[in-house]
Design an enzyme around this catalytic site. Sequence first.
Site, PDB file in Angstrom:
ATOM      1  N   HIS A  54       0.842  -1.203   0.000  1.00  0.00           N
ATOM      2  CA  HIS A  54       0.000   0.000   0.000  1.00  0.00           C
ATOM      3  C   HIS A  54       0.872   1.245   0.000  1.00  0.00           C
ATOM      4  CE1 HIS A  54      -3.769   2.143   0.427  1.00  0.00           C
ATOM      5  NE2 HIS A  54      -3.265   2.855   1.427  1.00  0.00           N
ATOM      6  N   GLN A  59       2.842  11.288  -1.841  1.00  0.00           N
ATOM      7  CA  GLN A  59       2.901  11.832  -0.485  1.00  0.00           C
ATOM      8  C   GLN A  59       4.315  11.818   0.102  1.00  0.00           C
ATOM      9  OE1 GLN A  59      -0.146  10.003   1.948  1.00  0.00           O
ATOM     10  NE2 GLN A  59      -1.755  10.466   0.461  1.00  0.00           N
ATOM     11  N   ARG A  81      -5.085  15.631   6.284  1.00  0.00           N
ATOM     12  CA  ARG A  81      -5.673  15.435   4.963  1.00  0.00           C
ATOM     13  C   ARG A  81      -5.902  16.767   4.249  1.00  0.00           C
ATOM     14  NH1 ARG A  81     -11.382  12.570   3.356  1.00  0.00           N
ATOM     15  NH2 ARG A  81     -12.176  14.479   4.290  1.00  0.00           N
ATOM     16  N   TYR A 120      -4.620   7.092  -6.887  1.00  0.00           N
ATOM     17  CA  TYR A 120      -5.868   7.839  -7.031  1.00  0.00           C
ATOM     18  C   TYR A 120      -5.685   9.248  -7.546  1.00  0.00           C
ATOM     19  CZ  TYR A 120      -4.824   9.389  -2.165  1.00  0.00           C
ATOM     20  OH  TYR A 120      -4.247   9.875  -1.019  1.00  0.00           O
ATOM     21  N   HIS A 207     -12.014   3.366  -3.392  1.00  0.00           N
ATOM     22  CA  HIS A 207     -11.236   4.026  -2.352  1.00  0.00           C
ATOM     23  C   HIS A 207     -11.671   3.647  -0.946  1.00  0.00           C
ATOM     24  CE1 HIS A 207     -10.189   7.334   0.436  1.00  0.00           C
ATOM     25  NE2 HIS A 207      -9.075   7.386  -0.260  1.00  0.00           N
ATOM     26  N   ARG A 210     -16.770   5.477   2.242  1.00  0.00           N
ATOM     27  CA  ARG A 210     -17.172   6.880   2.262  1.00  0.00           C
ATOM     28  C   ARG A 210     -17.189   7.490   0.865  1.00  0.00           C
ATOM     29  NH1 ARG A 210     -13.617   9.893   3.692  1.00  0.00           N
ATOM     30  NH2 ARG A 210     -11.851   8.480   3.986  1.00  0.00           N
ATOM     31  N   HIS A 267      -5.627  -0.996   6.513  1.00  0.00           N
ATOM     32  CA  HIS A 267      -5.642  -0.424   7.867  1.00  0.00           C
ATOM     33  C   HIS A 267      -6.442  -1.296   8.845  1.00  0.00           C
ATOM     34  CE1 HIS A 267      -3.564   2.986   6.321  1.00  0.00           C
ATOM     35  NE2 HIS A 267      -4.577   3.412   5.601  1.00  0.00           N
ATOM     36  N   ASP A 318       2.230   3.285   2.830  1.00  0.00           N
ATOM     37  CA  ASP A 318       1.137   4.261   2.777  1.00  0.00           C
ATOM     38  C   ASP A 318       1.606   5.667   2.423  1.00  0.00           C
ATOM     39  OD1 ASP A 318      -1.302   5.508   2.972  1.00  0.00           O
ATOM     40  OD2 ASP A 318      -1.713   4.911   5.022  1.00  0.00           O
TER      41      ASP A 318
END
Length: 453
Positions: A54, A59, A81, A120, A207, A210, A267, A318
């Site tokens: 992952h 990032q 975020r 994404y 994703h 949510r 997670h 991540d």
Amino acid sequence: MTVIHAKQALTPLGWQDNVAVHVDAAGRIAAVGPQDGAADCAVDLLLPAAVNLHSHAFQRAMSGLTEMRGPDPSDSFWTWRRLMYRYLDRLTPDDIEAIAAQVFLEMLEAGYAGVAEFHYLHHDVGGKAYGNPGELSERIVAAAEGVGIGLTLLPVLYQWGGCDARPLQGGQQRFGTTPEQYLRLHEAATRAVSAGPADYVIGAAPHSLRAVDEAGMSAVRRLGGPMHMHLAEQVAEVEEVLAHKGARPTQWLLDNHDVDARWCLIHCTQMTADETRALAATGAVAGLCPITESSLGDGIFNGVDYLGHQGRIGFGSDSNVHIAYFDELKTLEYSQRLRDRSRAALATAAQSTGRVLVEAAALGGAQAAGRAGGAIAAGQWADLVGVSTDNAWLCNRKGDTVLDSLVFGGHGQACVQDVWSAGRHVVKDGQHAKRAETAARFQSVVERLGQDI
């Protein structure tokens, strides 16, 4: 044929001494047996190399920039975020490729042979579509191929800003697609992957509960390959899904979808005991990212119960705030010890903690990536890591003890000498051949972007 000699190797049969591993021209292990004849490379310790299951490559450029208090009295994942979304407004395709190349190179030097990139970032600033819908997917493939890492590309479907179907705002707009747009994007990503090395894999990733509705889930389920999704990461996420869907995220997913070994749920730090055991029974992989989960204050995965019920796990970096394979394993184990005030929490009567974690990471990562690897065995991709034990950190230890020293001694990464990814000898003498040029390009990008995000 390439021949690797190892003084000791961890194989499906257990520990073996004086092993020869033969790797064919296609990058697969042709045979494993006793040493006989000359070798092309010799190592002290040979292990199956894990897949980093992952990653959000872009990032990595934010590492170290989000450690100040945000505007809220209590800083949280949600503050982080918002900063990440602002950062997105500055990234060009060239930037994204340069950052990804640095990330993937660091993974190789850490001992990973492959990566499952949870991709994404699809559009230009403001959500404007590129003329080529596969523009950024192609950049990820180019970055991976340039440094030689194995790749499972997971284009992400991201529809909404929450369970109430609110529109995407700000940086989120670079992620957003309808199910129809996503299928076209996935086709373009598939072409990019197909043009890469033979070990490259395409998968799919809704994703989260949510961000994806039932129409979106239906579209993604029709696609082949591995299926990855964020699940039960944050308390606020659990509360939102419970309020809108009438069940907690893990319970709702298991009640409404056929979760099996194809799935990797990322997670899972907010699960009840019943959910933990139910997810373990599916054969899916729980994708753990303990360093990032610690950084964001996500919570603690219930590894003792999950592994106690034969659950499968793998590890990812991540946010890429710190890419360190052995530290990921240690952080998971230490989280269990701190929560339960115990020691050797994940060890078994037959295997030490380090042995349990290293084998679980290799097998779970390969499964999650849809990659024929995770073991030093004939027919598997030659995803291998050669470790030097002749040093003050490992002191030529053997068996499970050397793995415990790698994971918990604090110098595991410094002991990584060689890494092969599908037979590609990408790390030699502890260093990637393209380290200097890749780092210079990355540093130029990050300095231009600046630190005021």
